[in-house]
Enzyme design. Structure first.
Site, PDB file in Angstrom:
ATOM      1  N   HIS A   1     104.291  -5.901  19.047  1.00  0.00           N
ATOM      2  CA  HIS A   1     105.656  -6.369  19.289  1.00  0.00           C
ATOM      3  C   HIS A   1     106.403  -5.338  20.126  1.00  0.00           C
ATOM      4  CE1 HIS A   1     106.794  -3.475  16.218  1.00  0.00           C
ATOM      5  NE2 HIS A   1     105.937  -4.038  15.390  1.00  0.00           N
TER       6      HIS A   1
HETATM    7  P1  TYD Z   1     106.153  -4.940  11.422  1.00  0.00           P
HETATM    8  O1  TYD Z   1     107.287  -4.226  12.079  1.00  0.00           O
HETATM    9  O2  TYD Z   1     105.613  -6.153  12.118  1.00  0.00           O
HETATM   10  O3  TYD Z   1     104.963  -3.936  11.145  1.00  0.00           O
HETATM   11  P2  TYD Z   1     104.057  -3.109  12.177  1.00  0.00           P
HETATM   12  O4  TYD Z   1     104.763  -3.020  13.468  1.00  0.00           O
HETATM   13  O5  TYD Z   1     103.911  -1.778  11.556  1.00  0.00           O
HETATM   14  O6  TYD Z   1     102.749  -3.792  12.263  1.00  0.00           O
HETATM   15  O7  TYD Z   1     106.590  -5.335   9.945  1.00  0.00           O
HETATM   16  C1  TYD Z   1     105.680  -5.915   9.034  1.00  0.00           C
HETATM   17  C2  TYD Z   1     106.473  -6.581   7.934  1.00  0.00           C
HETATM   18  O8  TYD Z   1     107.217  -5.611   7.209  1.00  0.00           O
HETATM   19  C3  TYD Z   1     107.464  -7.612   8.429  1.00  0.00           C
HETATM   20  O9  TYD Z   1     107.410  -8.723   7.550  1.00  0.00           O
HETATM   21  C4  TYD Z   1     108.801  -6.959   8.296  1.00  0.00           C
HETATM   22  C5  TYD Z   1     108.590  -5.929   7.206  1.00  0.00           C
HETATM   23  N1  TYD Z   1     109.372  -4.708   7.458  1.00  0.00           N
HETATM   24  C6  TYD Z   1     110.523  -4.476   6.718  1.00  0.00           C
HETATM   25  O10 TYD Z   1     110.927  -5.275   5.866  1.00  0.00           O
HETATM   26  N2  TYD Z   1     111.227  -3.335   6.961  1.00  0.00           N
HETATM   27  C7  TYD Z   1     110.832  -2.422   7.893  1.00  0.00           C
HETATM   28  O11 TYD Z   1     111.509  -1.390   8.094  1.00  0.00           O
HETATM   29  C8  TYD Z   1     109.653  -2.698   8.653  1.00  0.00           C
HETATM   30  C9  TYD Z   1     109.173  -1.742   9.721  1.00  0.00           C
HETATM   31  C10 TYD Z   1     108.952  -3.852   8.406  1.00  0.00           C
END
Ligand code: TYD
Length: 170
Positions: A83
């Site tokens: 992302h």
């Molecule tokens: P995501 O940012 O997609 O994770 P990564 O980039 O590390 O693969 O987030 C994964 C899930 O966690 C998504 O459902 C949102 C949740 N999340 C939170 O609730 N708070 C946060 O600070 C973060 C980073 C993610």
């Protein structure tokens, strides 16, 4: 296709120099890599009892730290990320172990190998990122400029590339 498959294997020197210095030097100059990413060298207090690194918002990272999160227990072969963020800036640190961060604007792709807990990768806004090749037991520590906001994410790569191409960087 994963942007990791389009990886640019920069030689090690390109990953660390000339950005391997304190991020606070001379007022957060723009630049760094072609995408504005840069390796930030963090302070180290070496000690026979174990080393210590500290990070102060707007001192060692070019933003106030609004949030900290970390990835751990990542199974071998898994990817994270996938992302971009409209406004969020981050510093990504391999607090333990190692992994690769692949960044892209849809045209240029760069790969950064992180394996030291005293280096962080600064990732500006509007940069697509994927994290991969996590070593066993690795911990990815992330300092973020904003609290969690799903509306700040581009999760669709095509939508992100179109936004970049349309000049939504500013
Ligand atoms: P995501 O940012 O997609 O994770 P990564 O980039 O590390 O693969 O987030 C994964 C899930 O966690 C998504 O459902 C949102 C949740 N999340 C939170 O609730 N708070 C946060 O600070 C973060 C980073 C993610």
């Amino acid at each position: 296709m994963s942007i990791g498959e389009l990886s640019l294997h920069a030689p090690l020197e390109r990953r660390t120099a000339p950005w391997g210095r304190r991020a606070s030097d001379h007022g957060w100059p723009t630049g760094g890599s072609a995408l504005g990413c840069r390796i930030v060298e963090l302070p180290r207090v070496t000690d026979a009892r174990g080393n210590l690194t500290f990070i102060e918002g707007s001192e060692h990272v070019p933003f106030d730290i609004a949030r900290v999160y970390y990835l751990y227990d990542v199974p071998g072969g898994e990817f994270r990320g996938g992302h971009a963020h409209r406004q969020l800036e981050q510093l990504i640190i391999a607090a333990a172990g190692s992994f690769d961060v692949v960044v892209s604007d849809g045209v240029t792709t760069e790969r950064f190998f992180l394996n030291r807990s005293y280096y962080g990768l600064y990732v500006p806004r509007m940069v697509w990122r994927e994290l991969e090749d996590f070593s066993s037991g690795s911990v990815c520590l992330v300092l973020a400029s904003q609290r969690y906001d799903e509306d700040d994410y581009y999760r669709d790569h095509d939508e992100f590339v179109a936004a970049r191409a349309a000049g939504e960087l500013r």
